[in-house]
Design a protein around this motif. Sequence first.
Motif, short mmCIF file in Angstrom:
data_model
loop_
_atom_site.label_atom_id
_atom_site.label_comp_id
_atom_site.label_asym_id
_atom_site.label_seq_id
_atom_site.Cartn_x
_atom_site.Cartn_y
_atom_site.Cartn_z
N LEU A 120 0.83 -1.20 0.00
CA LEU A 120 0.00 0.00 0.00
C LEU A 120 0.86 1.25 0.00
CD1 LEU A 120 -2.96 -0.45 2.52
CD2 LEU A 120 -3.14 0.15 0.10
N ARG A 121 0.47 2.23 -0.79
CA ARG A 121 1.11 3.54 -0.74
C ARG A 121 0.70 4.26 0.54
NH1 ARG A 121 -0.62 3.86 -6.53
NH2 ARG A 121 1.24 3.34 -7.75
N SER A 122 1.45 5.28 0.90
CA SER A 122 1.09 6.11 2.04
C SER A 122 -0.31 6.67 1.84
CB SER A 122 2.10 7.25 2.19
OG SER A 122 1.75 8.09 3.26
N ALA A 123 -1.13 6.59 2.88
CA ALA A 123 -2.53 7.04 2.87
C ALA A 123 -3.44 6.11 2.06
CB ALA A 123 -2.68 8.47 2.38
N GLY A 124 -2.89 4.97 1.61
CA GLY A 124 -3.70 4.01 0.88
C GLY A 124 -4.74 3.36 1.79
N MET A 125 -5.81 2.87 1.17
CA MET A 125 -6.94 2.31 1.90
C MET A 125 -6.94 0.78 1.84
SD MET A 125 -8.45 4.86 3.24
CE MET A 125 -9.87 3.95 3.88
N GLY A 166 1.74 -0.24 10.52
CA GLY A 166 1.62 1.10 9.97
C GLY A 166 0.26 1.43 9.41
N LEU A 167 -0.77 0.76 9.91
CA LEU A 167 -2.14 0.98 9.45
C LEU A 167 -3.02 1.38 10.63
CD1 LEU A 167 -2.21 -2.29 7.39
CD2 LEU A 167 -2.51 -0.06 6.32
N GLU A 218 -27.11 -4.54 6.07
CA GLU A 218 -27.26 -4.05 4.71
C GLU A 218 -26.31 -4.74 3.72
OE1 GLU A 218 -27.30 0.17 4.29
OE2 GLU A 218 -28.54 0.46 6.08
N THR A 219 -25.41 -5.56 4.24
CA THR A 219 -24.50 -6.30 3.36
C THR A 219 -24.57 -7.80 3.62
OG1 THR A 219 -22.64 -5.98 4.88
CG2 THR A 219 -22.89 -4.37 3.12
N GLN A 220 -25.79 -8.29 3.81
CA GLN A 220 -26.01 -9.71 4.05
C GLN A 220 -25.20 -10.22 5.24
OE1 GLN A 220 -25.47 -11.87 0.37
NE2 GLN A 220 -27.14 -10.80 -0.66
N SER A 221 -25.13 -9.38 6.27
CA SER A 221 -24.48 -9.71 7.55
C SER A 221 -22.97 -9.90 7.46
CB SER A 221 -25.13 -10.95 8.19
OG SER A 221 -26.48 -10.69 8.51
N HIS A 222 -22.34 -9.32 6.45
CA HIS A 222 -20.88 -9.32 6.41
C HIS A 222 -20.32 -8.40 7.50
CE1 HIS A 222 -21.55 -11.07 2.47
NE2 HIS A 222 -20.26 -11.35 2.37
N THR A 223 -19.15 -8.76 8.00
CA THR A 223 -18.42 -7.91 8.93
C THR A 223 -17.29 -7.24 8.17
OG1 THR A 223 -19.00 -9.28 10.85
CG2 THR A 223 -17.04 -7.87 11.04
N ILE A 224 -17.27 -5.91 8.22
CA ILE A 224 -16.34 -5.15 7.38
C ILE A 224 -15.35 -4.38 8.23
CG2 ILE A 224 -16.11 -3.40 5.58
CD1 ILE A 224 -19.48 -4.92 5.93
N LEU A 225 -14.09 -4.45 7.85
CA LEU A 225 -13.01 -3.70 8.48
C LEU A 225 -12.38 -2.79 7.45
CD1 LEU A 225 -10.14 -5.21 10.66
CD2 LEU A 225 -9.64 -3.68 8.78
N MET A 226 -12.17 -1.53 7.81
CA MET A 226 -11.47 -0.59 6.94
C MET A 226 -10.30 0.02 7.69
SD MET A 226 -14.31 1.49 4.68
CE MET A 226 -13.02 2.63 4.22
N ALA A 227 -9.23 0.29 6.95
CA ALA A 227 -8.04 0.89 7.55
C ALA A 227 -7.34 1.76 6.52
CB ALA A 227 -7.08 -0.20 8.07
N ARG A 228 -6.48 2.65 7.03
CA ARG A 228 -5.70 3.53 6.18
C ARG A 228 -4.22 3.39 6.55
NH1 ARG A 228 -6.85 8.26 3.47
NH2 ARG A 228 -8.90 8.39 4.47
N LYS A 229 -3.35 3.40 5.56
CA LYS A 229 -1.92 3.37 5.85
C LYS A 229 -1.47 4.74 6.33
CE LYS A 229 2.52 1.69 4.25
NZ LYS A 229 3.26 0.97 3.18
N ILE A 230 -0.82 4.75 7.45
CA ILE A 230 -0.39 6.01 8.04
C ILE A 230 0.82 6.57 7.31
CG2 ILE A 230 0.41 7.08 10.20
CD1 ILE A 230 -0.98 4.71 11.66
#
Length: 200
Positions: free
Chosen positions: A132-137, A176-177, A188-200
């Motif tokens: 991931l690049r810096s600030a990448g998702m 580094g995330l 709303e997503t058929q009971s999926h569990t979602i994780l999001m992060a950003r590279k610092i």
Amino acid sequence: MSVDPKDIHAVYERQATEYDKRRSKALFEARWLARFTASLMPGDHVLDLGCGTGDPIARWFMAEGFAVTGVDFAEAMLAIARDRWPDGDWRHADMRVFELDQQFDGIIAWNSFFHLTADEQKDCIARMSRHLRSAGMLMLTVGPRAGEVSGTVGSELVYHASLSPADYATCLEENGLQMTGFLAEDPETQSHTILMARKI
């Protein structure tokens, strides 16, 4: 846990056509995909890790103007993607050991990352951070709590595993995330569990 994580590759090879037939193309994931790309620009490069047949996730990114690299370990899944989008960037690799000579603005592993064991997930997070690049998702589907369960692909059982939300946050920080979102069993997503992060 009676399902062996070592069987997953063979299951996806056998079940590729059936999986594609049953996979919802209704884009119930669209709200999360839009959130994931809110800080990205058309033309930015997204890695779809465990891309399967490319439909609907990679298809959505391509339609929105992003450059997409799809990686999957099942040749039968990639064959379907290549047939649909012969000019696409489809690569055969295992997310546990993949090494690409580039970095990405975003990495998504939807319905793929949770097939790894807990230790493999920790290793994969480190590997994804390096790509991931810096600030990448980063966006992953995980489990709502630590443990091992089984799911289905086509007509066969497959292995699923998850860390706890706190352990994910720690692992991300060590690489580094920073976790920016976590929603367990989103209705709303058929009971999926979602994780999001950003590279610092």
